[in-house]
Scaffold this motif. Structure first.
Motif, PDB file in Angstrom:
ATOM      1  N   GLU A  77       0.725  -1.354   0.249  1.00 29.96           N
ATOM      2  CA  GLU A  77      -0.367   0.001  -0.140  1.00 29.96           C
ATOM      3  C   GLU A  77       0.620   1.525   0.218  1.00 29.96           C
ATOM      4  OE1 GLU A  77      -2.465  -0.401   3.506  1.00 29.96           O
ATOM      5  OE2 GLU A  77      -3.850  -1.718   2.526  1.00 29.96           O
ATOM      6  N   GLN A  78       2.493   1.215   0.561  1.00 37.57           N
ATOM      7  CA  GLN A  78       2.997   2.092   1.110  1.00 37.57           C
ATOM      8  C   GLN A  78       3.785   3.084  -0.120  1.00 37.57           C
ATOM      9  OE1 GLN A  78       2.927   4.642   3.875  1.00 37.57           O
ATOM     10  NE2 GLN A  78       4.480   5.405   0.878  1.00 37.57           N
ATOM     11  N   ALA A  79       3.818   2.270  -1.301  1.00 39.21           N
ATOM     12  CA  ALA A  79       5.004   1.790  -2.579  1.00 39.21           C
ATOM     13  C   ALA A  79       3.840   2.303  -3.301  1.00 39.21           C
ATOM     14  CB  ALA A  79       5.073  -0.101  -3.277  1.00 39.21           C
ATOM     15  N   GLN A  80       2.650   1.773  -3.548  1.00 36.86           N
ATOM     16  CA  GLN A  80       1.566   2.522  -4.210  1.00 36.86           C
ATOM     17  C   GLN A  80       1.084   3.674  -4.013  1.00 36.86           C
ATOM     18  OE1 GLN A  80      -0.898   0.509  -6.410  1.00 36.86           O
ATOM     19  NE2 GLN A  80      -0.922   2.538  -7.046  1.00 36.86           N
ATOM     20  N   SER A  81       1.000   4.389  -2.961  1.00 32.31           N
ATOM     21  CA  SER A  81       0.592   5.526  -2.434  1.00 32.31           C
ATOM     22  C   SER A  81       1.564   6.453  -3.132  1.00 32.31           C
ATOM     23  CB  SER A  81       0.534   5.657  -1.190  1.00 32.31           C
ATOM     24  OG  SER A  81       0.825   7.472  -0.542  1.00 32.31           O
ATOM     25  N   ASP A  82       2.968   5.918  -2.712  1.00 34.01           N
ATOM     26  CA  ASP A  82       4.023   6.938  -3.376  1.00 34.01           C
ATOM     27  C   ASP A  82       4.892   7.127  -4.725  1.00 34.01           C
ATOM     28  OD1 ASP A  82       5.823   6.842  -0.629  1.00 34.01           O
ATOM     29  OD2 ASP A  82       6.541   5.011  -1.047  1.00 34.01           O
ATOM     30  N   TYR A  83       3.864   5.942  -5.438  1.00 35.88           N
ATOM     31  CA  TYR A  83       4.038   6.058  -7.231  1.00 35.88           C
ATOM     32  C   TYR A  83       3.014   6.864  -7.729  1.00 35.88           C
ATOM     33  CZ  TYR A  83       3.103   4.422 -11.940  1.00 35.88           C
ATOM     34  OH  TYR A  83       3.156   4.754 -13.469  1.00 35.88           O
ATOM     35  N   GLU A  84       1.717   6.786  -7.136  1.00 36.58           N
ATOM     36  CA  GLU A  84       0.854   7.722  -7.212  1.00 36.58           C
ATOM     37  C   GLU A  84       1.487   9.658  -6.812  1.00 36.58           C
ATOM     38  OE1 GLU A  84      -2.754   7.150  -5.047  1.00 36.58           O
ATOM     39  OE2 GLU A  84      -3.277   5.169  -6.464  1.00 36.58           O
ATOM     40  N   GLN A  85       2.128   9.591  -5.570  1.00 39.57           N
ATOM     41  CA  GLN A  85       2.452  10.559  -5.991  1.00 39.57           C
ATOM     42  C   GLN A  85       3.500  11.764  -6.767  1.00 39.57           C
ATOM     43  OE1 GLN A  85       3.399  11.669  -1.528  1.00 39.57           O
ATOM     44  NE2 GLN A  85       1.795  10.470  -0.860  1.00 39.57           N
ATOM     45  N   ALA A  86       4.635  10.709  -7.217  1.00 38.39           N
ATOM     46  CA  ALA A  86       5.153  10.693  -7.695  1.00 38.39           C
ATOM     47  C   ALA A  86       4.830  11.035  -9.343  1.00 38.39           C
ATOM     48  CB  ALA A  86       6.303   9.362  -7.856  1.00 38.39           C
ATOM     49  N   ALA A  87       3.387  10.580  -9.613  1.00 41.15           N
ATOM     50  CA  ALA A  87       3.314  10.414 -10.609  1.00 41.15           C
ATOM     51  C   ALA A  87       2.306  11.741 -11.011  1.00 41.15           C
ATOM     52  CB  ALA A  87       2.021   9.592 -11.073  1.00 41.15           C
ATOM     53  N   SER A  88       2.007  12.457  -9.746  1.00 39.17           N
ATOM     54  CA  SER A  88       0.743  13.826  -9.267  1.00 39.17           C
ATOM     55  C   SER A  88       2.192  14.789  -9.812  1.00 39.17           C
ATOM     56  CB  SER A  88      -0.137  13.661  -8.830  1.00 39.17           C
ATOM     57  OG  SER A  88       0.154  14.910  -8.418  1.00 39.17           O
ATOM     58  N   GLU A  89       3.791  14.408  -9.650  1.00 40.45           N
ATOM     59  CA  GLU A  89       4.440  15.382  -9.543  1.00 40.45           C
ATOM     60  C   GLU A  89       5.163  15.301 -10.618  1.00 40.45           C
ATOM     61  OE1 GLU A  89       7.021  18.567  -8.186  1.00 40.45           O
ATOM     62  OE2 GLU A  89       5.415  18.073  -7.011  1.00 40.45           O
ATOM     63  N   ALA A  90       5.136  14.413 -11.223  1.00 40.78           N
ATOM     64  CA  ALA A  90       6.203  14.350 -12.690  1.00 40.78           C
ATOM     65  C   ALA A  90       5.021  14.659 -13.469  1.00 40.78           C
ATOM     66  CB  ALA A  90       6.465  12.745 -12.947  1.00 40.78           C
ATOM     67  N   ALA A  91       3.412  14.697 -13.143  1.00 38.35           N
ATOM     68  CA  ALA A  91       2.071  15.285 -14.289  1.00 38.35           C
ATOM     69  C   ALA A  91       2.618  17.329 -13.950  1.00 38.35           C
ATOM     70  CB  ALA A  91       1.405  14.860 -14.039  1.00 38.35           C
ATOM     71  N   ARG A  92       2.783  17.135 -13.284  1.00 37.17           N
ATOM     72  CA  ARG A  92       2.834  19.543 -12.443  1.00 37.17           C
ATOM     73  C   ARG A  92       4.399  19.856 -12.914  1.00 37.17           C
ATOM     74  NH1 ARG A  92       5.819  22.817  -9.703  1.00 37.17           N
ATOM     75  NH2 ARG A  92       6.881  20.719  -8.800  1.00 37.17           N
ATOM     76  N   ALA A  93       5.382  19.227 -13.184  1.00 39.42           N
ATOM     77  CA  ALA A  93       6.563  19.380 -13.330  1.00 39.42           C
ATOM     78  C   ALA A  93       5.999  19.850 -14.938  1.00 39.42           C
ATOM     79  CB  ALA A  93       7.666  18.907 -12.698  1.00 39.42           C
ATOM     80  N   ALA A  94       5.821  18.915 -15.346  1.00 39.73           N
ATOM     81  CA  ALA A  94       6.478  18.880 -17.061  1.00 39.73           C
ATOM     82  C   ALA A  94       4.885  19.470 -17.380  1.00 39.73           C
ATOM     83  CB  ALA A  94       5.593  17.159 -17.672  1.00 39.73           C
ATOM     84  N   ALA A  95       3.701  19.416 -17.019  1.00 36.51           N
ATOM     85  CA  ALA A  95       3.223  20.699 -17.143  1.00 36.51           C
ATOM     86  C   ALA A  95       3.598  22.129 -17.251  1.00 36.51           C
ATOM     87  CB  ALA A  95       2.192  20.499 -16.590  1.00 36.51           C
TER      88      ALA A  95
END
Length: 380
Positions: A165-183
């Motif tokens: 569950e922690q790995a899933q949460s970390d991945y979702e946060q990293a994906a959100s941050e990557a999308a924000r930085a790319a935008a």
């Protein structure tokens, strides 16, 4: 008194009486001749408000009389106009970020293809956005690998469910941050291919055309986000834009034929209306009328002044030659033949001039005959 003396006295008297009688005879004869010769007939006779030409009047040989008829009338009207670039083919290039121009790849007047680099900037905010996007992408990659590892362990019943569950949460946060930085990087101009070596920002042309305006030099610092650094335009197709007043609106329509006179060229251009504005300018109370023109030869330069002559919608009316209209003070008149060689002056209300003719709005009816040549001879 002697006989000789009497002769000398009576002889001059007789001669004087004879001369007087001869003169009197001549006067009487001349008066009789004049009385027998009739007075010449006038060329023009006024009979009330009628003008009659007698049988032998020389005016009959010079006047030309024609009947007026109803016909299709398209009155021309002239609008002031200018040549404008097609707004869909003109791009004002604004740098997305403040920075220093380190290289100009295109100069004023250079041809440009879509996607070519126009200039390169050293923009600190772009470098920071690029670094943030790279860091966020690396964090996302690491989070994805960790999530995949935890899933494999969970399948083998080795790892605890909490770790997955922690790995899933970390991945979702990293994906959100990557999308924000790319935008943020995209907003800063970091689309694919816009970054060059050293984190510099390359600004590319969105269209093909020519550089028609340049506002900076290499080494200049640019920090105005509202001012274009360069303008690229495709002038292979331009507009002649005319300004029509409210009174002309009923006569305007798409497809309307027009003749364009430019100060630069003697020969007028033929075109047709492609667009009639939907709203009036609040300040000038005019509406924009656009006529598209092919300009691959480059003859039409934006900013040129022109006159657009358009023809109004066709309607039935009476048109007479300008020579038929006689000015009498402030009034315009024509001479109407009411009977053979009898004329009456008629006041006219005139409309638009069409070449060597003019439209008559009131004063004449179809079928009436008017003097179309030398009518001024009747205007006494």
């Amino acid at each position: 008194m002697t006989t000789t003396t009497l002769k000398n006295f009576y002889l001059p008297c007789a001669l004087a009486i004879g001369a007087a009688a001869l003169i009197g005879w001549n006067v009487v004869g001349l008066q009789a001749h004049e009385a027998s010769t009739p007075a010449p007939e006038p060329a023009l006779v006024h009979e009330g408000d009628l003008l009659r030409l007698p049988q032998k009047s020389p005016l009959r040989r010079s006047l030309v009389v024609q009947a007026v008829v109803d016909q299709s009338v398209q009155a021309p009207f002239v609008l002031p106009a200018t040549v404008e670039a097609d707004p869909a083919r003109l791009v004002r290039v604004l740098p997305p970020l403040a920075g220093r121009v380190i290289r100009l790849n295109k100069q004023l007047g250079d041809a440009v293809k879509a996607g070519e680099v126009l200039f390169v900037m050293d923009a600190p905010d772009f470098a920071q956005a690029n670094a943030d996007a790279t860091k966020a992408q690396s964090a996302l990659t690491l989070a994805r690998r960790n999530l995949e590892r935890q899933r494999e362990l969970d399948k083998a019943d080795i790892a605890a469910g909490r770790d997955l569950e922690q790995a899933q949460s970390d991945y979702e946060q990293a994906a959100s941050e990557a999308a924000r930085a790319a935008a943020r990087l995209t907003q800063a101009g970091g689309a694919a291919g816009n970054a060059v070596a050293g984190g510099k920002l390359a600004v590319r042309s969105p269209i093909s055309g020519r550089v028609v305006a340049l506002a900076a030099a290499e080494g200049a610092y640019w920090n105005d986000a509202t001012a274009p650094l360069m303008t690229v335009a495709d002038l292979s197709r331009v507009f002649v834009s005319a300004n029509a007043q409210e009174k002309d609106l009923p006569q305007l329509y798409v497809g309307q034929q027009a003749s364009i006179k430019l100060d630069a060229y003697a020969e007028p251009l033929k075109g047709q209306v492609g667009y009639v504005g939907e709203m009036l300018d609040a300040d000038t109370r005019t509406v924009k009328v656009r006529l598209p023109f092919d300009n691959r030869d480059g003859r039409l330069k934006p900013g040129m002044f022109a006159e657009a002559t358009l023809r109004a919608r066709a309607h039935s009316g009476i048109v007479v030659p300008m020579s038929a209209v006689i000015q009498s003070g402030f009034a315009s008149r024509a001479f109407v033949e009411v009977k053979p060689w009898q004329f009456q002056a008629r006041e006219l209300k005139l409309g638009a001039q069409i070449g060597e003719q003019v439209e008559v709005l009131a004063g004449l009816k179809a079928g009436e005959r008017i003097v179309v040549k030398d009518g001024v001879l009747l205007n006494d």
